[in-house]
Scaffold this motif. Structure first.
Motif, mmCIF file in Angstrom:
data_model
loop_
_atom_site.group_PDB
_atom_site.id
_atom_site.type_symbol
_atom_site.label_atom_id
_atom_site.label_comp_id
_atom_site.label_asym_id
_atom_site.label_seq_id
_atom_site.Cartn_x
_atom_site.Cartn_y
_atom_site.Cartn_z
ATOM 1 N N SER A 174 18.404 16.410 -9.849
ATOM 2 C CA SER A 174 17.595 15.232 -10.162
ATOM 3 C C SER A 174 16.853 15.400 -11.487
ATOM 4 N N ARG A 175 16.287 16.575 -11.699
ATOM 5 C CA ARG A 175 15.579 16.834 -12.965
ATOM 6 C C ARG A 175 16.544 16.771 -14.150
ATOM 7 N N LYS A 176 17.736 17.307 -13.967
ATOM 8 C CA LYS A 176 18.736 17.284 -15.033
ATOM 9 C C LYS A 176 19.147 15.842 -15.348
ATOM 10 N N ILE A 177 19.300 15.037 -14.307
ATOM 11 C CA ILE A 177 19.681 13.632 -14.487
ATOM 12 C C ILE A 177 18.593 12.867 -15.232
ATOM 13 N N GLU A 178 17.349 13.082 -14.856
ATOM 14 C CA GLU A 178 16.245 12.404 -15.551
ATOM 15 C C GLU A 178 16.233 12.777 -17.030
ATOM 16 N N SER A 179 16.503 14.042 -17.317
ATOM 17 C CA SER A 179 16.553 14.491 -18.708
ATOM 18 C C SER A 179 17.683 13.782 -19.460
ATOM 19 N N LEU A 180 18.852 13.689 -18.839
ATOM 20 C CA LEU A 180 19.985 13.001 -19.471
ATOM 21 C C LEU A 180 19.692 11.525 -19.687
ATOM 22 N N LEU A 181 19.026 10.896 -18.731
ATOM 23 C CA LEU A 181 18.699 9.474 -18.881
ATOM 24 C C LEU A 181 17.698 9.254 -20.015
ATOM 25 N N LYS A 182 16.760 10.183 -20.178
ATOM 26 C CA LYS A 182 15.805 10.077 -21.284
ATOM 27 C C LYS A 182 16.503 10.241 -22.632
ATOM 28 N N GLN A 183 17.637 10.939 -22.632
ATOM 29 C CA GLN A 183 18.421 11.121 -23.852
ATOM 30 C C GLN A 183 19.450 9.989 -24.032
ATOM 31 N N TYR A 184 19.363 8.958 -23.195
ATOM 32 C CA TYR A 184 20.274 7.815 -23.240
ATOM 33 C C TYR A 184 21.730 8.248 -23.027
ATOM 34 N N LYS A 185 21.938 9.102 -22.030
ATOM 35 C CA LYS A 185 23.282 9.571 -21.666
ATOM 36 C C LYS A 185 23.553 9.225 -20.205
ATOM 37 N N PRO A 186 23.661 7.915 -19.891
ATOM 38 C CA PRO A 186 23.814 7.527 -18.484
ATOM 39 C C PRO A 186 25.129 7.970 -17.849
ATOM 40 N N ALA B 257 24.751 11.496 -16.910
ATOM 41 C CA ALA B 257 23.869 11.546 -15.737
ATOM 42 C C ALA B 257 24.657 11.220 -14.471
ATOM 43 N N LEU B 258 25.533 10.223 -14.553
ATOM 44 C CA LEU B 258 26.346 9.859 -13.390
ATOM 45 C C LEU B 258 27.291 10.995 -13.019
ATOM 46 N N LYS B 259 27.934 11.600 -14.004
ATOM 47 C CA LYS B 259 28.822 12.736 -13.731
ATOM 48 C C LYS B 259 28.056 13.854 -13.033
ATOM 49 N N THR B 260 26.876 14.147 -13.538
ATOM 50 C CA THR B 260 26.042 15.200 -12.938
ATOM 51 C C THR B 260 25.682 14.839 -11.510
ATOM 52 N N ALA B 261 25.352 13.571 -11.285
ATOM 53 C CA ALA B 261 24.978 13.126 -9.934
ATOM 54 C C ALA B 261 26.150 13.255 -8.963
ATOM 55 N N LEU B 262 27.346 12.982 -9.435
ATOM 56 C CA LEU B 262 28.518 13.000 -8.558
ATOM 57 C C LEU B 262 29.071 14.410 -8.327
ATOM 58 N N GLU B 263 28.737 15.353 -9.203
ATOM 59 C CA GLU B 263 29.219 16.725 -9.041
ATOM 60 C C GLU B 263 28.632 17.328 -7.763
ATOM 61 N N GLY B 264 29.502 17.915 -6.973
ATOM 62 C CA GLY B 264 29.037 18.537 -5.736
ATOM 63 C C GLY B 264 28.665 17.527 -4.668
ATOM 64 N N SER C 261 20.488 11.830 2.213
ATOM 65 C CA SER C 261 19.543 10.846 1.686
ATOM 66 C C SER C 261 19.024 11.257 0.308
ATOM 67 N N ALA C 262 18.676 12.522 0.170
ATOM 68 C CA ALA C 262 18.182 13.013 -1.118
ATOM 69 C C ALA C 262 19.256 12.874 -2.190
ATOM 70 N N ASN C 263 20.490 13.174 -1.833
ATOM 71 C CA ASN C 263 21.578 13.065 -2.802
ATOM 72 C C ASN C 263 21.845 11.601 -3.156
ATOM 73 N N TRP C 264 21.753 10.697 -2.172
ATOM 74 C CA TRP C 264 21.941 9.266 -2.453
ATOM 75 C C TRP C 264 20.910 8.779 -3.462
ATOM 76 N N ILE C 265 19.680 9.218 -3.340
ATOM 77 C CA ILE C 265 18.622 8.797 -4.266
ATOM 78 C C ILE C 265 18.983 9.197 -5.693
ATOM 79 N N VAL C 266 19.513 10.396 -5.856
ATOM 80 C CA VAL C 266 19.904 10.892 -7.174
ATOM 81 C C VAL C 266 21.076 10.078 -7.721
ATOM 82 N N VAL C 267 22.095 9.864 -6.906
ATOM 83 C CA VAL C 267 23.265 9.102 -7.342
ATOM 84 C C VAL C 267 22.865 7.651 -7.641
#
Length: 135
Positions: free
Chosen positions: A24-36, A39-46, A58-64
């Motif tokens: 989740s922290r990594k995704i937020e960082s990617l979104l702040k860098q305008y790399k959606p 971020a989606l790839k990271t969310a879907l990994e694993g 539930s926690a994973n759904w929130i991230v995705v």
């Protein structure tokens, strides 16, 4: 959970939650860098997490969900998204549609239309028939 090879026991759920929080922290960082798309790839990994623990799912759904909602250019997303992510993305789109939340459903339908054009009906069938890797 015995007999379900590849799935972790509930006592390992905390470790999975910790990995999801890191993701989740990594995704937020990617979104702040305008790399959606990244971020989606990271969310879907694993994903989905190899557990039947609903807290983890539930926690994973929130991230995705966060990553899905950040996508603005759906056509552009598919020029960068590898086909290996298509089936799991389809599962999460159906999860999003099941929420009944209007903005989430609208976004999921936009992506679903383009994903079906790109991946074909087989992607839908695989995501609906896979009862082991539930999201």
């Amino acid at each position: 959970m015995a007999g379900h090879e590849g799935f972790v026991e509930a006592d390992n759920a905390e470790a999975i939650i910790t990995r999801i929080e890191h993701k989740s922290r990594k995704i937020e960082s990617l979104l702040k860098q305008y790399k959606p798309v990244e971020a989606l790839k990271t969310a879907l990994e694993g994903s989905p997490p190899k557990t039947r623990d609903e807290r983890c799912k539930s926690a994973n759904w929130i991230v995705v969900h966060r990553a899905i909602m950040a996508i603005k250019d759906v056509d552009g997303m598919f020029s960068s998204l590898d086909p290996e992510y298509y089936d799991i993305l389809m599962k999460y789109l159906y999860k999003g549609l099941s929420t009944g939340d209007r903005p989430t459903c609208d976004q999921c339908l936009r992506i679903h239309e383009k994903l079906t054009e790109k991946a074909g009906l087989g992607c839908i069938l695989r995501s609906l028939s896979d009862t082991v890797n539930t999201v």
